[in-house]
Design an enzyme around this catalytic site. Structure first.
Site, PDB file in Angstrom:
ATOM      1  N   ASP A  15      48.553  44.857  42.363  1.00 38.00           N
ATOM      2  CA  ASP A  15      48.049  43.533  42.000  1.00 38.00           C
ATOM      3  C   ASP A  15      49.244  42.656  41.646  1.00 38.00           C
ATOM      4  OD1 ASP A  15      46.123  41.524  41.230  1.00 38.00           O
ATOM      5  OD2 ASP A  15      46.520  42.032  39.148  1.00 38.00           O
ATOM      6  N   SER A  16      48.981  41.352  41.513  1.00 33.14           N
ATOM      7  CA  SER A  16      50.052  40.434  41.151  1.00 33.14           C
ATOM      8  C   SER A  16      50.467  40.608  39.694  1.00 33.14           C
ATOM      9  CB  SER A  16      49.587  39.000  41.368  1.00 33.14           C
ATOM     10  OG  SER A  16      48.439  38.751  40.590  1.00 33.14           O
ATOM     11  N   TYR A  47      49.685  35.083  42.068  1.00 34.64           N
ATOM     12  CA  TYR A  47      49.623  34.917  43.516  1.00 34.64           C
ATOM     13  C   TYR A  47      48.737  33.730  43.889  1.00 34.64           C
ATOM     14  CZ  TYR A  47      51.752  39.485  44.748  1.00 34.64           C
ATOM     15  OH  TYR A  47      52.602  40.541  44.946  1.00 34.64           O
ATOM     16  N   GLY A  48      47.802  33.394  42.988  1.00 34.31           N
ATOM     17  CA  GLY A  48      46.780  32.388  43.301  1.00 34.31           C
ATOM     18  C   GLY A  48      47.309  31.021  43.680  1.00 34.31           C
ATOM     19  N   CYS A  78      44.009  42.730  44.268  1.00 39.57           N
ATOM     20  CA  CYS A  78      44.145  41.299  43.991  1.00 39.57           C
ATOM     21  C   CYS A  78      43.308  40.552  45.012  1.00 39.57           C
ATOM     22  CB  CYS A  78      45.618  40.921  44.118  1.00 39.57           C
ATOM     23  SG  CYS A  78      45.943  39.162  44.083  1.00 39.57           S
ATOM     24  N   ASN A  79      42.413  39.676  44.547  1.00 41.12           N
ATOM     25  CA  ASN A  79      41.557  38.927  45.461  1.00 41.12           C
ATOM     26  C   ASN A  79      42.364  38.011  46.360  1.00 41.12           C
ATOM     27  OD1 ASN A  79      38.346  39.027  44.745  1.00 41.12           O
ATOM     28  ND2 ASN A  79      39.614  39.553  43.000  1.00 41.12           N
ATOM     29  N   THR A  80      43.369  37.351  45.779  1.00 45.78           N
ATOM     30  CA  THR A  80      44.194  36.426  46.550  1.00 45.78           C
ATOM     31  C   THR A  80      44.879  37.175  47.686  1.00 45.78           C
ATOM     32  OG1 THR A  80      44.587  35.061  44.593  1.00 45.78           O
ATOM     33  CG2 THR A  80      46.104  34.782  46.435  1.00 45.78           C
ATOM     34  N   GLU A 157      45.964  36.539  30.650  1.00 43.39           N
ATOM     35  CA  GLU A 157      47.321  37.066  30.484  1.00 43.39           C
ATOM     36  C   GLU A 157      47.843  36.817  29.058  1.00 43.39           C
ATOM     37  OE1 GLU A 157      49.650  38.462  32.791  1.00 43.39           O
ATOM     38  OE2 GLU A 157      48.187  38.614  34.401  1.00 43.39           O
ATOM     39  N   CYS A 189      38.071  37.485  41.001  1.00 45.41           N
ATOM     40  CA  CYS A 189      39.461  37.663  40.594  1.00 45.41           C
ATOM     41  C   CYS A 189      39.465  38.827  39.619  1.00 45.41           C
ATOM     42  CB  CYS A 189      39.987  36.396  39.917  1.00 45.41           C
ATOM     43  SG  CYS A 189      41.616  36.604  39.168  1.00 45.41           S
ATOM     44  N   THR A 190      40.417  39.737  39.788  1.00 50.14           N
ATOM     45  CA  THR A 190      40.383  40.956  38.970  1.00 50.14           C
ATOM     46  C   THR A 190      40.633  40.685  37.485  1.00 50.14           C
ATOM     47  OG1 THR A 190      42.677  41.308  39.606  1.00 50.14           O
ATOM     48  CG2 THR A 190      41.008  42.540  40.809  1.00 50.14           C
ATOM     49  N   HIS A 191      41.143  39.493  37.157  1.00 52.47           N
ATOM     50  CA  HIS A 191      41.318  39.156  35.737  1.00 52.47           C
ATOM     51  C   HIS A 191      39.992  38.829  35.055  1.00 52.47           C
ATOM     52  CE1 HIS A 191      45.552  38.697  36.831  1.00 52.47           C
ATOM     53  NE2 HIS A 191      45.861  38.556  35.567  1.00 52.47           N
TER      54      HIS A 191
END
Length: 270
Positions: A15-16, A47-48, A78-80, A157, A189-191
């Site tokens: 992931d980013s 990355y978004g 990561c979705n992006t 974050e 989004c994984t966040h």
């Protein structure tokens, strides 16, 4: 002989940043015996807001690195990245590659009752139309409303998972989807699972939240079973890599996974 060895190899997840730890956690829960390697590209986060070309370049280097580490399957958590690099990685790597978008869309297509699906994600993910494409490939008639939520990632974050600021921003972002009466919401989004409580309260009862990490873990399990690559015995061992600043990474991993990540190896490809 050979499948035995293959079964013992780790699953690679990248992931980013730390968001993919929600996918890591879902895979860990579903498949507690599997060895996992996690790579967080914290130097290039997020990355978004990056160009597709940049995301492809980072992803390719990480994918090749994890393949050298002996993984049996790669999860792009990561979705992006999932929205732009899956075909490229599938062409380049010898191991199966799985993104988080197709599994999330599949679960949403099964969960919706009225066919009204909301999608939230980074600007890049929403602009890519990847969820629309994925949903169209499943049977059913779906109407989709997509909304980018660029502030959600920095909030996660920085550890703002709750509280007034986060609730206020969630209310603003989710208002159009709520007004539109979506019955299913893809956390694209994984966040975003970190903000599950706030998002769920904002959307109100009766709206199904789809966590693409859980959907992806299910798919990982199916692929391993189909190929006879499931690790049969013992507890999984975990390795963590990041491209930068491992302190924040350790802190969030501890909060999210409830495990103390004592070693994060810094690995850069510049």
């Amino acid at each position: 002989g050979w499948t035995m060895q293959r079964a013992d190899r780790p699953i690679g997840i990248f992931d980013s940043g730390v968001g993919g730890l929600t996918v890591f956690r879902a895979v860990q829960k579903k498949l507690p015996g599997e060895n996992l390697i996690y790579y967080g590209d914290t130097a290039h986060l997020p990355y978004g807001s990056k160009s597709a070309e940049a995301v492809k370049k980072f992803s390719l280097k990480i994918g090749k690195f994890l393949e050298r580490e002996g993984i049996k399957l790669l999860v792009v958590a990561c979705n992006t990245a999932s929205s732009v690099v899956i075909p490229l990685l599938r062409r380049t790597l010898a191991v199966p590659v799985l993104g988080v978008i197709e599994p999330g869309a599949w679960v949403a297509s099964r969960a919706t009752r009225a066919g009204r699906i909301g999608v939230i994600g980074t600007e890049a993910t929403i602009a890519s139309g990847a969820y629309l494409k994925a949903l169209r490939s499943y049977p059913g008639r779906f109407r989709i409303l997509s909304v980018p939520c660029p502030l959600f990632v920095p909030l996660v974050e920085e550890g703002f998972w709750n509280g007034n600021v986060t609730r206020e921003i969630a209310r603003k972002y989710l208002a159009p989807i709520k007004k539109w009466r979506a019955d299913t919401l893809i956390l694209g989004c994984t966040h975003y699972p970190f903000l599950r409580e706030v998002i769920s309260k904002t959307m109100g009862p009766g709206v199904v939240l789809v966590d693409s990490g859980e959907a992806t873990a299910l798919r990982v399990s199916q692929i391993l079973t189909q190929r006879g690559w499931t690790k049969r015995d013992g507890r999984g061992r975990y390795r963590f890599y990041a491209s930068d600043a491992s302190e924040r990474f350790k802190r969030l991993a501890r909060r999210l996974l409830g495990v103390t990540v004592d070693r994060v190896v810094i690995k850069r490809f510049d």
